[in-house]
Design an enzyme around this catalytic site. Sequence first.
Site, short mmCIF file in Angstrom:
data_model
loop_
_atom_site.label_atom_id
_atom_site.label_comp_id
_atom_site.label_asym_id
_atom_site.label_seq_id
_atom_site.Cartn_x
_atom_site.Cartn_y
_atom_site.Cartn_z
CG HIS B 137 2.97 -31.52 105.18
ND1 HIS B 137 2.64 -31.47 103.88
CD2 HIS B 137 1.77 -31.19 105.56
CE1 HIS B 137 1.24 -31.42 103.59
NE2 HIS B 137 0.76 -31.07 104.71
CB THR B 355 1.75 -34.87 104.65
OG1 THR B 355 0.53 -34.74 104.45
CG2 THR B 355 2.39 -35.07 103.33
#
EC number: 3.7.1.2
Lengths: 427, 427
Positions: B137, B355
């Site tokens: 991410h 994330t």
Amino acid sequence: MKSQLKSFIEVDKNSDFPIQNLPYGVFSTLPEKRRRIGVALGEWVIDLAVLEENGFLKIQDGESYFNQPTLNKFIESGKSNWSKIRAELQALLSSETTTLRDNHELRSKVFLKQTEVILHLPVHISGYTDFYSSKEHATNVGSMFRDPKNALLANWSELPVGYNGRASSVVLSGTDIVRPSGQIKLPESERPVFSACRKLDFELETGFIVGRSNALGEPVPIEIAWDHIFGMVLFNDWSARDIQQWEYVPLGPFNAKTFASSISPWIVTLEALEPFKTSSPVQHPKPLAYLQEDHHNNSYDIHLSVEIQAEGQPQTDIICQTNFRHMYWSMAQQLTHHTISGCNLQVGDLMGSGTISGPTPDSYGSLLELTWNTTKPLTLSNGQQRGFLEDGDTLTIKGYCEKEGLRIGFGEVSGKILPAIQFEFSE
Amino acid sequence: MKSQLKSFIEVDKNSDFPIQNLPYGVFSTLPEKRRRIGVALGEWVIDLAVLEENGFLKIQDGESYFNQPTLNKFIESGKSNWSKIRAELQALLSSETTTLRDNHELRSKVFLKQTEVILHLPVHISGYTDFYSSKEHATNVGSMFRDPKNALLANWSELPVGYNGRASSVVLSGTDIVRPSGQIKLPESERPVFSACRKLDFELETGFIVGRSNALGEPVPIEIAWDHIFGMVLFNDWSARDIQQWEYVPLGPFNAKTFASSISPWIVTLEALEPFKTSSPVQHPKPLAYLQEDHHNNSYDIHLSVEIQAEGQPQTDIICQTNFRHMYWSMAQQLTHHTISGCNLQVGDLMGSGTISGPTPDSYGSLLELTWNTTKPLTLSNGQQRGFLEDGDTLTIKGYCEKEGLRIGFGEVSGKILPAIQFEFSE
């Protein structure tokens, strides 16, 4: 004239706490330890729980608002009650009112010497947010670490930049501050080292306490934002500059701040500060509509100063004198901006102003700025030099308003630096 | 074998909630509204307050831990009690134990259909921190907004980057999400505009719930960090990408995140996840000593997926499938780093993973990455395209572990996007 109001209790003319102030705090006494609400008057704390038990200060039948461990319940009771209780207290304490003045038994229970009580955090702080609203401070930091010609980032003049802080580590004035340790990146080495902070700093700030909640998804319009503020405190946002410089991209300061932030014990209400309303700087560019507010009347004339005292030394040096009125973004603008995307604020939330620096080098609100990141160290009156804080230093922020013989003060927020923890592992 | 353990209650083999799971939540029923603690078993909620009233699940005489509006008191009771209550529940619910199985009057009070209860936030969350611990991410974001050749910032590989979030706006799965408004800087104009968010995104995350407090100034060594974690939830860190891009320098995301963050209702304990322990990626460079941990056994094999459903459409599209095991920094490393400068964590604090993106484009945990900032829009099975979330979209994150016939699931965290507020002012 309000300033003519006098208490039957003698209050020194240099006291921060005349009858026109009546700031709220939480205290206990030994051996009982029960926390309850008080207001400061001169050298005294007035025990509001006792007054309430004796039939005064009634807000709602059968409910106690002052025999409480925090101010949250009283604050939640609403702005009209803040005014009502203040007016009742001023009347009760007036030299012209006999009710309390002449009831010696009650007086002996109600008045306690401030030196004989233990003060506690005045509110339960659910959320703590710190802003960055002094143009001088942001310009100084930008000049040092980015580009003196473009010191302010583009967003700074458009919105009150802020970030979520860590509420659990907000501590009361007087709490010792352990020097934090963490990752520091030295210019000469490729990788960071684990070290005690070498650039421990203070930040001279004020904070306001949210007085009214808003629901999630319901922003607070700027027209009513002031009604959502209960009062103000002094605030020291201790900062580990070297930890911060390494960790803060791209998500902001974290361990550089979360080790401790200190507040003063007495919350000065906006009503008490009313006579000291003043203008804030003209804003260029004119803010977007949701942040627009008359700048003539949206700040306060609060003198602020910072003192340092080295371990075992009698001398105290004043190293900064500035004023809250320099702040570019108002507290109402901060609050409205905080809620504009729908964020719910809660009663008791603490909103830090950001470091308050003035226009002159002796008005900068941090050692980072005062010593220009150690390039211009301060010489204390005992001959010692300071770039950043040393172990044993006690740092104290004071603040007060004064006009026409009326002084409304905040007291102080103070903390002493203790040496870092010795860790067992080594690099 | 633990997986051979069976309940006298029939549980579908595809259920997230077999007797080996027993995740904790808080629920109420109408008309009474009293919140109390339950565990999920198949399609049922087991009312632990009723069991406690009937003499089971005793922790301390005269104290109720389950007739409580949040799990905090039970969690505070300590890790040995988490194990003890889990063992007692598994024994009570076992097909081999007659105590509850054959007590039909008690069974009728203890078992409630999940479809007939109202679920609430399982814990009081004092502090919420979000990390940024997926290398994929961080690399994707860095490639898009900075430099694909130097996508990771220098500090990323040395410490679990994180920031303080806003705890008050953490909401339960099922809560509608009002599209936030705020300042957006469009490339073509010199100044920002006030607008509803045009780049509303989800972030696929998990979160862990802190199970043990540490005092201010007392970091948690990594050797015992796992003992400070109670369990895990699914987490959606809704993000307004356009608001974030303008506001986030230099102090991090603020209004782009504080409008809402959603968690799943059931906390899955680390004990339930134990069979699914797995390795995390090898860390280069080797972290500094305070973050060192055996990487063979410090992650969990949790399948994660994201589904989107447009307003009024029967189809649901799976737009992401990934796994928790990709996470670079472990939960223990996150917790220890969070406390290393002295920050005090509190029972019930929520720590978001950041994330969770995997290595392949269909395993990216946000629309920002899945559509590469709208340059590669997704086509849904109904023919609609998506760059970011549209009003009316319902986004659902699911997660489960599965091995040798044993499935330990998290249920889901879901939210539907509602249109932005219409503001009265205009620019």
